[in-house]
Design a protein around this motif. Structure first.
Motif, PDB file in Angstrom:
ATOM      1  N   ASP A 157       0.836  -1.204   0.000  1.00  0.00           N
ATOM      2  CA  ASP A 157       0.000   0.000   0.000  1.00  0.00           C
ATOM      3  C   ASP A 157       0.870   1.253   0.000  1.00  0.00           C
ATOM      4  OD1 ASP A 157      -2.177  -1.634   0.056  1.00  0.00           O
ATOM      5  OD2 ASP A 157      -2.542  -1.448   2.207  1.00  0.00           O
ATOM      6  N   GLU A 158       1.950   1.223   0.800  1.00  0.00           N
ATOM      7  CA  GLU A 158       2.830   2.382   0.878  1.00  0.00           C
ATOM      8  C   GLU A 158       3.535   2.615  -0.452  1.00  0.00           C
ATOM      9  OE1 GLU A 158       4.368   5.624   2.951  1.00  0.00           O
ATOM     10  OE2 GLU A 158       2.778   4.193   3.474  1.00  0.00           O
ATOM     11  N   ASN A 159       3.958   1.510  -1.087  1.00  0.00           N
ATOM     12  CA  ASN A 159       4.601   1.641  -2.394  1.00  0.00           C
ATOM     13  C   ASN A 159       3.644   2.221  -3.433  1.00  0.00           C
ATOM     14  OD1 ASN A 159       7.035   0.650  -1.457  1.00  0.00           O
ATOM     15  ND2 ASN A 159       6.610  -1.471  -2.061  1.00  0.00           N
ATOM     16  N   SER A 160       2.398   1.755  -3.393  1.00  0.00           N
ATOM     17  CA  SER A 160       1.400   2.267  -4.343  1.00  0.00           C
ATOM     18  C   SER A 160       1.171   3.763  -4.140  1.00  0.00           C
ATOM     19  CB  SER A 160       0.079   1.510  -4.169  1.00  0.00           C
ATOM     20  OG  SER A 160       0.261   0.135  -4.457  1.00  0.00           O
ATOM     21  N   ARG A 161       1.150   4.180  -2.866  1.00  0.00           N
ATOM     22  CA  ARG A 161       0.940   5.592  -2.565  1.00  0.00           C
ATOM     23  C   ARG A 161       2.119   6.438  -3.075  1.00  0.00           C
ATOM     24  NH1 ARG A 161       2.048   9.336   1.272  1.00  0.00           N
ATOM     25  NH2 ARG A 161       3.448   7.926   2.374  1.00  0.00           N
ATOM     26  N   ILE A 162       3.347   5.919  -2.868  1.00  0.00           N
ATOM     27  CA  ILE A 162       4.539   6.647  -3.316  1.00  0.00           C
ATOM     28  C   ILE A 162       4.560   6.759  -4.843  1.00  0.00           C
ATOM     29  CG2 ILE A 162       7.059   6.538  -3.450  1.00  0.00           C
ATOM     30  CD1 ILE A 162       7.024   5.265  -0.663  1.00  0.00           C
ATOM     31  N   ILE A 163       4.198   5.650  -5.516  1.00  0.00           N
ATOM     32  CA  ILE A 163       4.166   5.661  -6.991  1.00  0.00           C
ATOM     33  C   ILE A 163       3.147   6.676  -7.503  1.00  0.00           C
ATOM     34  CG2 ILE A 163       3.558   4.298  -9.020  1.00  0.00           C
ATOM     35  CD1 ILE A 163       4.754   1.863  -7.557  1.00  0.00           C
ATOM     36  N   ALA A 164       1.998   6.735  -6.833  1.00  0.00           N
ATOM     37  CA  ALA A 164       0.964   7.692  -7.232  1.00  0.00           C
ATOM     38  C   ALA A 164       1.448   9.123  -7.043  1.00  0.00           C
ATOM     39  CB  ALA A 164      -0.306   7.441  -6.424  1.00  0.00           C
ATOM     40  N   LEU A 165       2.132   9.381  -5.936  1.00  0.00           N
ATOM     41  CA  LEU A 165       2.663  10.723  -5.690  1.00  0.00           C
ATOM     42  C   LEU A 165       3.706  11.109  -6.724  1.00  0.00           C
ATOM     43  CD1 LEU A 165       3.031  10.670  -1.784  1.00  0.00           C
ATOM     44  CD2 LEU A 165       1.381  11.994  -3.126  1.00  0.00           C
ATOM     45  N   LEU A 166       4.578  10.175  -7.056  1.00  0.00           N
ATOM     46  CA  LEU A 166       5.597  10.444  -8.068  1.00  0.00           C
ATOM     47  C   LEU A 166       4.970  10.701  -9.430  1.00  0.00           C
ATOM     48  CD1 LEU A 166       8.317   7.794  -7.089  1.00  0.00           C
ATOM     49  CD2 LEU A 166       8.436  10.284  -6.770  1.00  0.00           C
ATOM     50  N   SER A 167       3.918   9.942  -9.733  1.00  0.00           N
ATOM     51  CA  SER A 167       3.229  10.126 -11.002  1.00  0.00           C
ATOM     52  C   SER A 167       2.596  11.517 -11.086  1.00  0.00           C
ATOM     53  CB  SER A 167       2.155   9.048 -11.169  1.00  0.00           C
ATOM     54  OG  SER A 167       1.458   9.213 -12.392  1.00  0.00           O
ATOM     55  N   ASP A 168       1.955  11.954  -9.994  1.00  0.00           N
ATOM     56  CA  ASP A 168       1.360  13.292  -9.974  1.00  0.00           C
ATOM     57  C   ASP A 168       2.419  14.377 -10.114  1.00  0.00           C
ATOM     58  OD1 ASP A 168      -1.091  12.144  -9.674  1.00  0.00           O
ATOM     59  OD2 ASP A 168      -1.175  12.393  -7.501  1.00  0.00           O
ATOM     60  N   LEU A 169       3.553  14.146  -9.411  1.00  0.00           N
ATOM     61  CA  LEU A 169       4.649  15.118  -9.478  1.00  0.00           C
ATOM     62  C   LEU A 169       5.194  15.226 -10.899  1.00  0.00           C
ATOM     63  CD1 LEU A 169       6.619  17.037  -8.048  1.00  0.00           C
ATOM     64  CD2 LEU A 169       8.031  15.062  -7.500  1.00  0.00           C
ATOM     65  N   LYS A 170       5.306  14.086 -11.569  1.00  0.00           N
ATOM     66  CA  LYS A 170       5.809  14.082 -12.945  1.00  0.00           C
ATOM     67  C   LYS A 170       4.880  14.834 -13.866  1.00  0.00           C
ATOM     68  CE  LYS A 170       7.335  10.895 -16.581  1.00  0.00           C
ATOM     69  NZ  LYS A 170       7.505   9.460 -16.946  1.00  0.00           N
ATOM     70  N   LYS A 171       3.579  14.637 -13.700  1.00  0.00           N
ATOM     71  CA  LYS A 171       2.586  15.339 -14.519  1.00  0.00           C
ATOM     72  C   LYS A 171       2.691  16.833 -14.322  1.00  0.00           C
ATOM     73  CE  LYS A 171      -0.757  11.537 -14.665  1.00  0.00           C
ATOM     74  NZ  LYS A 171      -2.102  11.083 -14.231  1.00  0.00           N
ATOM     75  N   GLN A 172       2.870  17.256 -13.053  1.00  0.00           N
ATOM     76  CA  GLN A 172       2.971  18.689 -12.755  1.00  0.00           C
ATOM     77  C   GLN A 172       4.206  19.294 -13.407  1.00  0.00           C
ATOM     78  OE1 GLN A 172       2.750  19.262  -8.535  1.00  0.00           O
ATOM     79  NE2 GLN A 172       0.799  18.111  -8.357  1.00  0.00           N
ATOM     80  N   LEU A 173       5.307  18.534 -13.426  1.00  0.00           N
ATOM     81  CA  LEU A 173       6.537  19.032 -14.009  1.00  0.00           C
ATOM     82  C   LEU A 173       6.432  19.161 -15.528  1.00  0.00           C
ATOM     83  CD1 LEU A 173       9.191  17.039 -11.945  1.00  0.00           C
ATOM     84  CD2 LEU A 173       8.658  19.482 -11.771  1.00  0.00           C
ATOM     85  N   ILE A 174       5.675  18.257 -16.129  1.00  0.00           N
ATOM     86  CA  ILE A 174       5.512  18.262 -17.581  1.00  0.00           C
ATOM     87  C   ILE A 174       4.655  19.450 -18.016  1.00  0.00           C
ATOM     88  CG2 ILE A 174       4.554  17.035 -19.574  1.00  0.00           C
ATOM     89  CD1 ILE A 174       5.385  14.455 -18.207  1.00  0.00           C
ATOM     90  N   GLN A 175       3.645  19.773 -17.233  1.00  0.00           N
ATOM     91  CA  GLN A 175       2.723  20.855 -17.610  1.00  0.00           C
ATOM     92  C   GLN A 175       3.408  22.229 -17.630  1.00  0.00           C
ATOM     93  OE1 GLN A 175      -0.500  20.524 -14.804  1.00  0.00           O
ATOM     94  NE2 GLN A 175      -1.365  18.724 -15.803  1.00  0.00           N
TER      95      GLN A 175
END
Length: 231
Positions: free
Chosen positions: A213-231
């Motif tokens: 669960d913790e890994n899934s949460r970290i992956i989701a956070l990283l994914s959101d961060l990546k999207k923000q950086l791309i925009q």
């Protein structure tokens, strides 16, 4: 010490005395043995003609006392110390106190890492010597309690006592073909082991699920961060 409290054995032949235990100075702490010993405490050990075994001295206490420390004055520069069941404890190098006409006097002070009811002293570096002089020996001992002196059981011991009583009750059940108490004990221990392993497996499963669960949460956070950086 009396004759029924201590026994002494030597791998070589002991000369000029009959009772080695009488030559041991029983003390409360180690001191200046060189100043306390005298000619009456000296004895020699002679190698037996056809016996190749090294020179050793074994001292055993038999009346609820244990060795804490020993002190040896002898011609021996090094002593191997063994405890109960001849367990190796240490090797002690002697301090050279005097040397006259090729004869040396060494003092070995032995502070034991734990109390011992018997001590085996192996005399090393004797070269081609066929006889060894021991000029003095002192021993510090301490009384030890016996199980009979324990008035009652408490804590884990009391729990073990209750378990044993339960097992004995199981043996007395009619109609059961049980050979011995060992069978009951083995069965109980096996059941306890299974329960413990089951609990460990459950705990590991919970830890693994939490990590996933913790890994899934970290992956989701990283994914959101990546999207923000791309925009």
């Amino acid at each position: 010490m009396s004759p029924d409290e201590v026994t002494v054995e030597c791998s070589w032949k002991i000369e000029n005395i009959d009772k080695v235990w009488e030559k041991i100075l029983w003390k409360e702490k180690l001191s200046q043995l060189a100043e306390e010993t005298n000619i009456n405490n000296c004895f020699s050990m002679s190698k037996k003609t056809s016996d190749p075994c090294p020179c050793s001295l074994k001292i055993c206490l038999t009346k609820n006392r244990n060795f804490i420390a020993l002190q040896i004055l002898s011609e021996v520069p090094m002593i191997e110390v063994h405890g109960q069941y001849e367990e190796y404890l240490m090797t002690v190098r002697g301090e050279l106190l005097d040397e006259v006409d090729g004869s040396a006097l060494y003092e070995c002070r032995i502070d034991l890492p734990k109390m011992q009811s018997e001590i085996l002293l192996k005399f090393c570096k004797l070269k081609e010597a066929t006889s060894v002089w021991l000029y003095g020996i002192s021993a510090v001992t301490k009384s030890v309690e016996t199980s009979a002196s324990v008035p009652s059981l408490s804590g884990k011991a009391a729990g073990a006592n209750r378990l044993l009583a339960s097992l004995m009750h199981g043996l007395n059940q009619g109609g059961k073909n049980i050979d011995s108490i060992e069978t009951i004990v083995d069965k109980k221990l096996t059941e306890m082991e299974h329960r413990m392993m089951s609990r460990i497996d459950e705990r590991l499963d919970r830890i693994e699920k939490r990590m996933e669960d913790e890994n899934s949460r970290i992956i989701a956070l990283l994914s959101d961060l990546k999207k923000q950086l791309i925009q």
